[in-house]
Design a protein around this motif. Structure first.
Motif, mmCIF file in Angstrom:
data_model
loop_
_atom_site.group_PDB
_atom_site.id
_atom_site.type_symbol
_atom_site.label_atom_id
_atom_site.label_comp_id
_atom_site.label_asym_id
_atom_site.label_seq_id
_atom_site.Cartn_x
_atom_site.Cartn_y
_atom_site.Cartn_z
ATOM 1 N N LEU A 61 1.220 -1.065 -0.125
ATOM 2 C CA LEU A 61 -0.069 0.024 0.048
ATOM 3 C C LEU A 61 0.908 1.600 -0.625
ATOM 4 C CD1 LEU A 61 -2.633 -0.525 2.498
ATOM 5 C CD2 LEU A 61 -3.101 -0.812 -0.307
ATOM 6 N N ASP A 62 1.427 0.873 1.027
ATOM 7 C CA ASP A 62 2.109 2.220 1.356
ATOM 8 C C ASP A 62 3.666 2.689 -0.050
ATOM 9 O OD1 ASP A 62 3.281 4.814 2.510
ATOM 10 O OD2 ASP A 62 5.280 3.340 2.685
ATOM 11 N N PRO A 63 3.931 1.259 -0.759
ATOM 12 C CA PRO A 63 4.551 2.848 -2.042
ATOM 13 C C PRO A 63 3.889 2.579 -3.268
ATOM 14 C CG PRO A 63 5.090 0.436 -1.171
ATOM 15 C CD PRO A 63 4.507 0.579 -0.483
ATOM 16 N N ALA A 64 2.670 1.773 -3.010
ATOM 17 C CA ALA A 64 1.697 1.924 -4.767
ATOM 18 C C ALA A 64 0.832 3.337 -4.684
ATOM 19 C CB ALA A 64 0.513 1.213 -4.997
ATOM 20 N N CYS A 65 1.221 3.605 -3.172
ATOM 21 C CA CYS A 65 0.523 5.474 -3.055
ATOM 22 C C CYS A 65 1.659 6.375 -3.096
ATOM 23 C CB CYS A 65 -0.289 5.468 -1.303
ATOM 24 S SG CYS A 65 -0.824 6.750 -1.228
ATOM 25 N N ARG A 66 2.562 6.282 -3.147
ATOM 26 C CA ARG A 66 3.780 6.772 -3.514
ATOM 27 C C ARG A 66 4.222 6.830 -4.656
ATOM 28 N NH1 ARG A 66 6.499 8.665 1.443
ATOM 29 N NH2 ARG A 66 5.871 7.691 2.971
ATOM 30 N N ALA A 67 3.914 5.849 -4.852
ATOM 31 C CA ALA A 67 3.877 5.588 -7.112
ATOM 32 C C ALA A 67 3.370 5.929 -8.133
ATOM 33 C CB ALA A 67 4.695 4.085 -7.126
ATOM 34 N N GLY A 68 2.040 6.361 -7.190
ATOM 35 C CA GLY A 68 1.083 7.249 -8.064
ATOM 36 C C GLY A 68 -0.024 5.770 -8.713
ATOM 37 N N GLN A 69 0.319 4.740 -7.743
ATOM 38 C CA GLN A 69 -0.691 3.509 -8.557
ATOM 39 C C GLN A 69 -2.091 3.404 -8.155
ATOM 40 O OE1 GLN A 69 2.499 0.458 -7.781
ATOM 41 N NE2 GLN A 69 3.299 0.462 -9.075
#
Lengths: 106, 208
Positions: A61-69
């Protein structure tokens, strides 16, 4: 093979559902524990499942949010869940469950 | 198959070594009787008292693979599972379920960690297969410093579901002689195994 947009959206929805589900159950687990009605084995199982979701938070979740996914709806839902998670920290502490290792600031 | 009740929430979705088994003090098994030889072997390996031979490791894994969830235990459904229709009955949050059913409903039906169409029997069979797979990693650990467990982890491979995790985990608790849980995760197995646990010891590393 790279995941399609639909598959990524579904994966993130499921990860959000998992976080929401664990947050939903926290209060009743603490109530049972305070009443002496929580077998130690069930408490440990729930602690492990909570840890599973803390891993999902950190690795998906955290990486996806930061990556704009995330879709705008998913971002809004994620931020609301982070608020709930922050509010639940005292319960998490009392249960002795794993604390989140990411920033809870939206 | 479970489904959400209409009008309720949406469905959501070896090392080698030693010749004899050292005896260890174990808490009495929940069901009574003496600790099994396999459980004594796990403890011997967990405490570093000795390394298990290939034959002993096979004996341990056969035991763990067939241990199953405790059929006599019950776990509360709670809010996440409330509203699910299971065996023709709408689950309430306070209802008690056999662990095999609660874990299946949660990790297969709701969270979709396993492939679509996985039945309860498929779920249990997949756990047995992961335990017996030579590609699986095996680690002993002491959960929160008090309970010894054998943890099995493997790449999920054909068991990957829509949740799209990387690994599958099976946790077996020596004290009870049963599986505790089985779920899928994406965290590094090293991190996952050390969470809330001490005295983590790999008996065999998982194949990448």
């Amino acid at each position: 093979m790279a995941a399609t947009t639909t598959e990524v959206r579904e994966k993130l929805d499921l990860a959000l559902n998992a976080l929401e589900g664990e947050l939903t159950d926290l209060s009743s687990i603490l109530e049972d524990q305070q009443r002496g009605d929580l077998p130690s084995l069930e408490r440990d199982v729930r602690a492990m499942e909570w840890g599973q979701v803390m891993g999902t938070l950190r690795t998906i979740l955290d990486p996806a949010c930061r990556a704009g996914q995330m879709t705008p709806e998913q971002v809004a839902r994620y931020r609301a869940l982070l608020v709930r998670l922050k509010e639940a920290l005292p319960i998490i502490e009392r249960l002795g469950f794993a604390k989140p290792t990411i920033s809870l600031e939206p | 198959m479970a489904e959400r009740q209409r009008g309720s929430r949406d469905a959501r979705g070896s090392e080698r070594g030693g010749a004899s088994v050292a005896l260890f003090r174990l808490p009495p098994p929940a069901a009574g009787g003496s600790p099994s030889r396999a459980d004594q072997l796990i403890l011997a390996a967990a405490t570093g008292a000795r390394r298990l031979s290939d034959e002993e490791l096979r004996e341990v894994l056969e035991h763990v693979a067939h241990a199953g969830f405790d059929p006599n235990a019950r776990e509360r459904a709670r809010g996440e599972l409330a509203g699910i229709v299971w065996k023709g009955q709408v689950l309430g949050g306070s209802m008690m379920l056999p662990p095999a059913e609660r874990h299946y409903i949660k990790h297969v039906l709701l969270r979709r960690e396993w492939p679509e169409g996985t039945t309860l029997e498929d779920y249990k069979e997949s756990i047995r297969a992961v335990v017996l797979d030579p590609a699986s990693g095996l680690a002993t650990r002491r959960y929160e410093g008090r309970a010894w467990q054998l943890t099995v982890v493997r790449r999920n491979g054909a068991l990957r579901g829509p949740a799209d995790h990387e690994w599958i985990l099976v946790d077996y608790r020596v004290e009870t002689g049963h599986w505790m849980t089985s779920y899928q995760f994406s965290e590094d197995p090293q991190v996952e195994r050390r969470r809330q646990a001490t005295e983590v010891r790999w008996l065999r590393r998982p194949r990448k």
